[in-house]
Design a protein around this motif. Sequence first.
Motif, PDB file in Angstrom:
ATOM      1  N   ASN A 132      -0.781  32.157  84.681  1.00 42.24           N
ATOM      2  CA  ASN A 132      -0.229  32.417  86.120  1.00 42.24           C
ATOM      3  C   ASN A 132      -0.356  31.004  86.956  1.00 42.24           C
ATOM      4  O   ASN A 132      -1.099  30.717  87.549  1.00 42.24           O
ATOM      5  CB  ASN A 132      -0.925  33.336  86.908  1.00 42.24           C
ATOM      6  CG  ASN A 132      -0.541  34.024  88.174  1.00 42.24           C
ATOM      7  OD1 ASN A 132       0.375  33.116  88.791  1.00 42.24           O
ATOM      8  ND2 ASN A 132      -0.949  35.209  88.679  1.00 42.24           N
ATOM      9  N   TRP A 152       0.672  34.626  99.332  1.00 47.52           N
ATOM     10  CA  TRP A 152       0.673  33.178  99.841  1.00 47.52           C
ATOM     11  C   TRP A 152       2.046  32.978 100.506  1.00 47.52           C
ATOM     12  O   TRP A 152       2.989  33.226  99.843  1.00 47.52           O
ATOM     13  CB  TRP A 152       0.459  32.221  98.842  1.00 47.52           C
ATOM     14  CG  TRP A 152       0.200  30.947  99.706  1.00 47.52           C
ATOM     15  CD1 TRP A 152       1.122  29.803  99.469  1.00 47.52           C
ATOM     16  CD2 TRP A 152      -0.856  30.344 100.276  1.00 47.52           C
ATOM     17  NE1 TRP A 152       0.910  28.745  99.897  1.00 47.52           N
ATOM     18  CE2 TRP A 152      -0.273  28.971 100.864  1.00 47.52           C
ATOM     19  CE3 TRP A 152      -2.126  30.961 100.952  1.00 47.52           C
ATOM     20  CZ2 TRP A 152      -1.091  28.157 101.525  1.00 47.52           C
ATOM     21  CZ3 TRP A 152      -2.796  29.999 101.703  1.00 47.52           C
ATOM     22  CH2 TRP A 152      -2.226  28.721 102.083  1.00 47.52           C
ATOM     23  N   VAL A 201     -10.356  30.689  86.769  1.00 48.70           N
ATOM     24  CA  VAL A 201      -9.110  31.654  86.540  1.00 48.70           C
ATOM     25  C   VAL A 201      -9.963  32.948  85.715  1.00 48.70           C
ATOM     26  O   VAL A 201     -10.518  32.544  84.928  1.00 48.70           O
ATOM     27  CB  VAL A 201      -8.023  31.167  85.855  1.00 48.70           C
ATOM     28  CG1 VAL A 201      -6.945  32.240  85.581  1.00 48.70           C
ATOM     29  CG2 VAL A 201      -7.216  30.194  86.801  1.00 48.70           C
ATOM     30  N   LYS A 241     -10.060  36.160  95.665  1.00 43.34           N
ATOM     31  CA  LYS A 241      -9.072  37.122  95.245  1.00 43.34           C
ATOM     32  C   LYS A 241      -7.659  36.677  96.165  1.00 43.34           C
ATOM     33  O   LYS A 241      -7.739  36.834  97.331  1.00 43.34           O
ATOM     34  CB  LYS A 241      -9.235  38.483  95.344  1.00 43.34           C
ATOM     35  CG  LYS A 241      -8.030  39.355  94.777  1.00 43.34           C
ATOM     36  CD  LYS A 241      -8.303  40.823  94.719  1.00 43.34           C
ATOM     37  CE  LYS A 241      -6.818  41.454  94.176  1.00 43.34           C
ATOM     38  NZ  LYS A 241      -7.083  43.012  94.379  1.00 43.34           N
ATOM     39  N   ILE A 242      -6.648  36.267  95.380  1.00 43.11           N
ATOM     40  CA  ILE A 242      -5.413  35.694  96.264  1.00 43.11           C
ATOM     41  C   ILE A 242      -4.667  36.683  96.119  1.00 43.11           C
ATOM     42  O   ILE A 242      -4.098  37.050  94.744  1.00 43.11           O
ATOM     43  CB  ILE A 242      -4.791  34.374  96.088  1.00 43.11           C
ATOM     44  CG1 ILE A 242      -6.079  33.399  96.269  1.00 43.11           C
ATOM     45  CG2 ILE A 242      -3.621  34.127  96.731  1.00 43.11           C
ATOM     46  CD1 ILE A 242      -5.725  32.008  95.865  1.00 43.11           C
ATOM     47  N   THR A 243      -3.994  37.612  96.822  1.00 45.06           N
ATOM     48  CA  THR A 243      -2.688  38.512  96.605  1.00 45.06           C
ATOM     49  C   THR A 243      -1.420  38.129  97.069  1.00 45.06           C
ATOM     50  O   THR A 243      -0.369  38.434  96.327  1.00 45.06           O
ATOM     51  CB  THR A 243      -3.216  39.692  97.382  1.00 45.06           C
ATOM     52  OG1 THR A 243      -3.316  39.550  99.045  1.00 45.06           O
ATOM     53  CG2 THR A 243      -4.282  40.486  97.044  1.00 45.06           C
ATOM     54  N   VAL A 282       1.131  36.609  94.309  1.00 45.41           N
ATOM     55  CA  VAL A 282       0.559  35.995  93.405  1.00 45.41           C
ATOM     56  C   VAL A 282       1.097  36.080  92.124  1.00 45.41           C
ATOM     57  O   VAL A 282       1.193  34.927  91.264  1.00 45.41           O
ATOM     58  CB  VAL A 282      -1.245  36.172  93.360  1.00 45.41           C
ATOM     59  CG1 VAL A 282      -1.474  36.998  92.610  1.00 45.41           C
ATOM     60  CG2 VAL A 282      -1.594  34.691  92.591  1.00 45.41           C
ATOM     61  N   ASP A 283       1.763  36.991  91.538  1.00 42.93           N
ATOM     62  CA  ASP A 283       2.465  36.972  90.238  1.00 42.93           C
ATOM     63  C   ASP A 283       4.030  36.779  90.329  1.00 42.93           C
ATOM     64  O   ASP A 283       4.492  36.854  89.208  1.00 42.93           O
ATOM     65  CB  ASP A 283       2.183  38.380  89.629  1.00 42.93           C
ATOM     66  CG  ASP A 283       2.429  39.484  90.415  1.00 42.93           C
ATOM     67  OD1 ASP A 283       2.909  39.313  91.556  1.00 42.93           O
ATOM     68  OD2 ASP A 283       2.675  40.557  90.115  1.00 42.93           O
ATOM     69  N   ASN A 328       1.583  30.395  89.506  1.00 42.17           N
ATOM     70  CA  ASN A 328       1.736  30.350  90.860  1.00 42.17           C
ATOM     71  C   ASN A 328       0.403  30.514  91.210  1.00 42.17           C
ATOM     72  O   ASN A 328       0.228  29.962  92.428  1.00 42.17           O
ATOM     73  CB  ASN A 328       2.367  31.845  91.223  1.00 42.17           C
ATOM     74  CG  ASN A 328       3.075  31.582  92.464  1.00 42.17           C
ATOM     75  OD1 ASN A 328       3.205  30.502  93.102  1.00 42.17           O
ATOM     76  ND2 ASN A 328       3.281  32.914  93.205  1.00 42.17           N
ATOM     77  N   TYR A 329      -0.495  31.055  90.755  1.00 43.26           N
ATOM     78  CA  TYR A 329      -1.847  30.927  91.251  1.00 43.26           C
ATOM     79  C   TYR A 329      -2.166  29.479  91.573  1.00 43.26           C
ATOM     80  O   TYR A 329      -3.126  29.157  92.339  1.00 43.26           O
ATOM     81  CB  TYR A 329      -2.946  32.000  90.071  1.00 43.26           C
ATOM     82  CG  TYR A 329      -4.422  32.001  90.723  1.00 43.26           C
ATOM     83  CD1 TYR A 329      -4.611  32.711  91.802  1.00 43.26           C
ATOM     84  CD2 TYR A 329      -5.220  31.061  89.946  1.00 43.26           C
ATOM     85  CE1 TYR A 329      -6.036  32.934  92.163  1.00 43.26           C
ATOM     86  CE2 TYR A 329      -6.497  31.078  90.354  1.00 43.26           C
ATOM     87  CZ  TYR A 329      -7.030  31.987  91.605  1.00 43.26           C
ATOM     88  OH  TYR A 329      -8.476  32.181  91.903  1.00 43.26           O
ATOM     89  N   ILE A 384      -0.806  28.122  94.516  1.00 41.97           N
ATOM     90  CA  ILE A 384      -1.238  28.482  95.925  1.00 41.97           C
ATOM     91  C   ILE A 384      -2.775  27.584  96.000  1.00 41.97           C
ATOM     92  O   ILE A 384      -3.097  27.336  97.088  1.00 41.97           O
ATOM     93  CB  ILE A 384      -1.582  29.934  95.658  1.00 41.97           C
ATOM     94  CG1 ILE A 384      -0.138  30.576  95.623  1.00 41.97           C
ATOM     95  CG2 ILE A 384      -2.563  30.434  96.864  1.00 41.97           C
ATOM     96  CD1 ILE A 384      -0.287  31.909  95.453  1.00 41.97           C
ATOM     97  N   LYS A 385      -3.521  27.660  95.038  1.00 36.86           N
ATOM     98  CA  LYS A 385      -4.828  26.940  95.114  1.00 36.86           C
ATOM     99  C   LYS A 385      -4.629  25.297  95.379  1.00 36.86           C
ATOM    100  O   LYS A 385      -5.241  24.840  96.289  1.00 36.86           O
ATOM    101  CB  LYS A 385      -5.495  26.906  93.665  1.00 36.86           C
ATOM    102  CG  LYS A 385      -6.218  28.584  93.431  1.00 36.86           C
ATOM    103  CD  LYS A 385      -6.952  28.980  94.389  1.00 36.86           C
ATOM    104  CE  LYS A 385      -8.318  28.292  94.523  1.00 36.86           C
ATOM    105  NZ  LYS A 385      -9.262  28.880  95.391  1.00 36.86           N
TER     106      LYS A 385
END
Length: 497
Positions: free
Chosen positions: A120, A169, A75, A165-167, A265-266, A122-123, A126-127
């Motif tokens: 974050n 999901w 991160v 970079k994840i924008t 992602v946010d 949520n990040y 997602i991972k």
Amino acid sequence: MESTNNIIEIKIDSYDDLVNHIKGKTDKCGDLRDNFIFRGLSNFEHELVPSALRKDNLNQPIVNDYVGGDLGLLVLISNEDVKSNFLEDRVHIDLGYGKWVSFDKNQHPFFDNNREYLKNKNYLQIKRETYALLKFLNIADKNGLKINTSYETRSKIHNYLNPDKITFWPKKSFFEIISLAQHYNLPTCALDWTYDYHVALYFAVKDILENKNNDGVIWALNYRLFEDNYNESNEYKLRFYRPEYHSNPNLRAQKGLFTFLINPVDEILDCPLDQVICREIKNIGKKNKKTVFDNGKDLILIPPEITENDIIFYKFVISKNAKLDILEELYKEGYSEDTLFPGYGRVIQNMGNRVMLENIKNESDKKPKKNILLKIKNCEDIFQRKINYLFGKFNFNSEIENIYIYSPESQEIKGYFKANEIIKNSPNLIWEKYHNKSNWLKKDFNNYFKDNKAYAIRINGLIEFNFPFKINNLSMGNQFMYIEPDNTDINFLLNFK
């Protein structure tokens, strides 16, 4: 029945009750079969939340059960936050303007389980999901199991831990593998639905064989409403996706499809789908928040043409007392383990389940049933066989042995009949099926049952007492009363016959 915003809730007490609602044979809803998709849950308290977001007893996402300790989450954290949170010794890459810091799957800095730092979340979620999906792809692929994936998805098998970079999901390229993994019980961000309400009903009642004691629920979602208002100039966070059936016999048998909520992602959308949609509909007139994705298109949750006047969901709450009979009906209709999950093992399972169902029903039949006293005017019509059905707003359950006939005019118990055919349903259906056995005029019938509480009882095994039993000063608040042991005089009388 309760109504909440765009959701209509209906209580269901029998198989026929549900079928007639869904077919539009009641005045509570129209025919739902063409425009709605269905999702069945064995416990009505379970919410429309994807499995990947559900928590275990330690309040950790259950997807963690499929994520090993090798998940490294990098991160990017500002220099100020690194210093203020004492993370200098956890820095993986120093970019000058910020630092990549390593975290584990539980959002702890690596090798430091006593600290939790991750703004974050949520990040991280997602991972976790990406890791589990690509692990599934990797193992299945090595074992020669076909998975339809895009080049973009397959290319990540060995580099999915990189800090790319994840924008948002999920990405479209992952829809197919998510659908497959979800169908085989890997926790994912998808919710599974079916075009066939019988399939949803099976999942809502099958737990009765496991000795569970909960009301079930079937959610019906008006997906056509979203399709009809689709606008190609926008993309929507709520997506409907149907995988190719030919590659998945279970999905084909269950007529399945999936819904996805596309999350920037946010922004974490972890509350139930029904609440997310209804909240958005309320806010459409006030604000129409958009997110611009990599493709330059605007992303909004749902088409803004949908309003608070549109029915989005029906929520059918299935009585736990009806589950046994409903499952038996589904088996007769051909909805069972062997048809919904094709395979030899499921044939054997279904054979055992049918025996179990029969045994449970036999045990249920042995349970003592209650008697009721029913207040009936013009009893002579019954005993002279002028009518063979009773109609009324009785509102009692079917676990009754005898129905005793009480004449309020003479204050006498005139006789009784067996309570082995009690039909509860909508007035429309009861009139349609039994009007020729009724002495009612249709307009009087409809006017009396305008609140939709209607029962039909077949008079079966009628016994008329030669010497009716006189009961003085009997207080009956309703049209009927259960005969319990504390009603000593009546109880003695009925056991004396």
